[in-house]
Design a protein around this motif. Sequence first.
Motif, PDB file in Angstrom:
ATOM      1  N   SER A  22       7.110   2.585  -8.280  1.00  0.00           N
ATOM      2  CA  SER A  22       7.364   3.556  -7.212  1.00  0.00           C
ATOM      3  C   SER A  22       8.824   3.505  -6.770  1.00  0.00           C
ATOM      4  N   GLU A  69       0.843  -1.186   0.000  1.00  0.00           N
ATOM      5  CA  GLU A  69       0.000   0.000   0.000  1.00  0.00           C
ATOM      6  C   GLU A  69       0.882   1.242   0.000  1.00  0.00           C
ATOM      7  N   LEU A  70       0.329   2.310  -0.539  1.00  0.00           N
ATOM      8  CA  LEU A  70       1.011   3.598  -0.598  1.00  0.00           C
ATOM      9  C   LEU A  70       0.034   4.663  -0.125  1.00  0.00           C
ATOM     10  N   ASN A  71       0.454   5.401   0.900  1.00  0.00           N
ATOM     11  CA  ASN A  71      -0.438   6.400   1.500  1.00  0.00           C
ATOM     12  C   ASN A  71      -1.778   5.775   1.887  1.00  0.00           C
ATOM     13  N   LYS A  72      -1.680   4.573   2.473  1.00  0.00           N
ATOM     14  CA  LYS A  72      -2.830   3.810   2.965  1.00  0.00           C
ATOM     15  C   LYS A  72      -3.778   3.351   1.848  1.00  0.00           C
ATOM     16  N   CYS A  73      -3.292   3.427   0.588  1.00  0.00           N
ATOM     17  CA  CYS A  73      -4.089   2.932  -0.545  1.00  0.00           C
ATOM     18  C   CYS A  73      -3.438   1.659  -1.087  1.00  0.00           C
ATOM     19  N   TYR A 117       4.333  -1.060  -7.026  1.00  0.00           N
ATOM     20  CA  TYR A 117       5.419  -1.021  -6.051  1.00  0.00           C
ATOM     21  C   TYR A 117       6.767  -0.889  -6.769  1.00  0.00           C
TER      22      TYR A 117
END
Length: 625
Positions: A204, A190-194, A201
């Motif tokens: 990113s 997850e990224l920023n809780k998404c 991934y």
Amino acid sequence: MASKLCMSAPMCLIENRGRQFHVCQEALWLLSEIRQPVVVVAIVGLYRTGKSYLMSKLAGKTSGFLLGSTVQATTKGIWMWCLPHPERPNQTLVLLDTEGLGDVEKGDSQIDSWIFALAVLLSSTLIYNNMNTIDQNAMNQLHYVTMLTKHIKAKVSSGENAEGLEDSAEFVRFFPNFIWALRDFSLQLELNKCPMTADDYLESALKLKTGNTHDIELFNLPRKCIHMFFPTRKCFIFDRPTHRKNLHRLEQMQESELDPDFVEQAAQFCRYIYCTSMAKTIPGGHVVTGHLLAKLVVTYVETICSGQVPCMENAVLALAEIENTAAVNDAVARYVELMKQKAKLPTAAVQELLRIHAECEEEALQVFMARAFNDDSHRFQAGLVKTLDQKKEEYCHKNEQESTTHCWAVLTSLAQKLENNIKKGIYSRPGGHQVFVDDLKKLEQRYQQEPKKGVKAEVVLQQFLKDKKHIGRTILQNDEALQEKEKEMAEMKAKAEEAEREWEIQKQQQAILEQKMEDQQRSYEMNMKQLEEKMVKEREKLLEELQKMMESKLREQEAMIKQGFQREANQLTMEIQQLEQQNEEINSQRWIGAILGTLAEALSFVLPGPVGKVVVGLSKLFMHL
């Protein structure tokens, strides 16, 4: 020769002998026996990260490639396992397991760089395997990608710069698809809780930092190289397969004993490889068979062992030289095989033999076209045309010899009674000359009725009659029943008949010459037609290749602009413009016209006589157009 191969276990293909590589001949021979297209999947990564287990799974086994259960690296060099492709019966899956990178016992990082370079050069799909997360440490371990332009050249004229990205467009043309396999992954995706996918991934982790400091340049360099060299990227994450204490016996464990998530992840990974990994190709879209891959292995290893940098363009040119020579030999062998089957000598007429030759030549040319590639000067195709033209002349000569031998045998048999009468003096009496002439006419009539005499029927008959000419003259002069005037008229008649026969033979020979010229013209037109058809197909492949390169560059350019890297985006703009120019050139009709002109010019030197002169004019016209 076997078209495909199923090995029960892997074997060493390229052996690492300290500071020197050695190609294992048995493995090379097995690989060279594969005449099917090969899908080549190679895996690279640090030692003791589970590479061999993944490759064994791709082979449909839990074991096969050597697994190590200690901190000591097990696989040395590059090991190969050839198997029928699980989903494509006309292709062979070639798995390459490479020596673990970063083994401190080696003491020479240069070997690691060459192992990485060879995996890139030989594969159509490259898997990079590492543990836990994609962090800066993982990127630092992948520093081999930043060394690629020091260990691989795309073209003979390739240069090097600080970043090694100058020829990235050319590298994309050669390089494999890239898969990052992330093992023992334990983080939440997850990224920023998404929620995010494994691919998200990876992308990113590949984002660049802005700034001009040395540390930022070092941070960005491996990421830039992956962006530029491997535009087609995919990421797979794997949970730990089992408890740490059981890892040493992983290959003995049943799937039911492994972590279910890992089992499913491994299954998805294998399905993806089977479905998306394409057959290895070289520029121009020419598909690589196991036979060709074996030659590439030898070429690259010999270049590395000689202390030079492998050049992909040179390797393709060397491969084309070998394959085009073999293509000519295959085509000639096929022509000879077909001629033996179809040409029953002697033929009734030259035209019949030329018709058979045309059929066999067309199929031989198809054999050549199917195997040949990069014959830019058309030296090999022109050489094939010359060889087949020579073979045709040899068959024509043999056809004449067979016909001559057969016709003399027929005449000898038919003339036995005539010869006996001459010996007995039957014609040496008043009125005997007319009897001799009548018997000779009857013999000629029976000879004309004989079948399958072939192309030399009239020539042999004329020679036979010439041989009997002096006998006939002697009989005529001694015939007391004839007046001198009658003898003169009979002799004049014989001369007139002889002259008429010679004229008929000359007309036949002229007709044969014209037929052969027409056949050469037909051969020329057929070669041009088949080449044009091949070029149309190859143009489609080249345009697809260029489209793939442009799309990848546009994606990278968009990413660079979004991240604020204008200098890199400008560099990509120049590369995209060059690719667009290539696309425009290949799309134009002039592209095929120039290629046909080159073939026409090459054929003008090998086609003899008037046809060659016509071809010279046509080649100049093609080149002008």
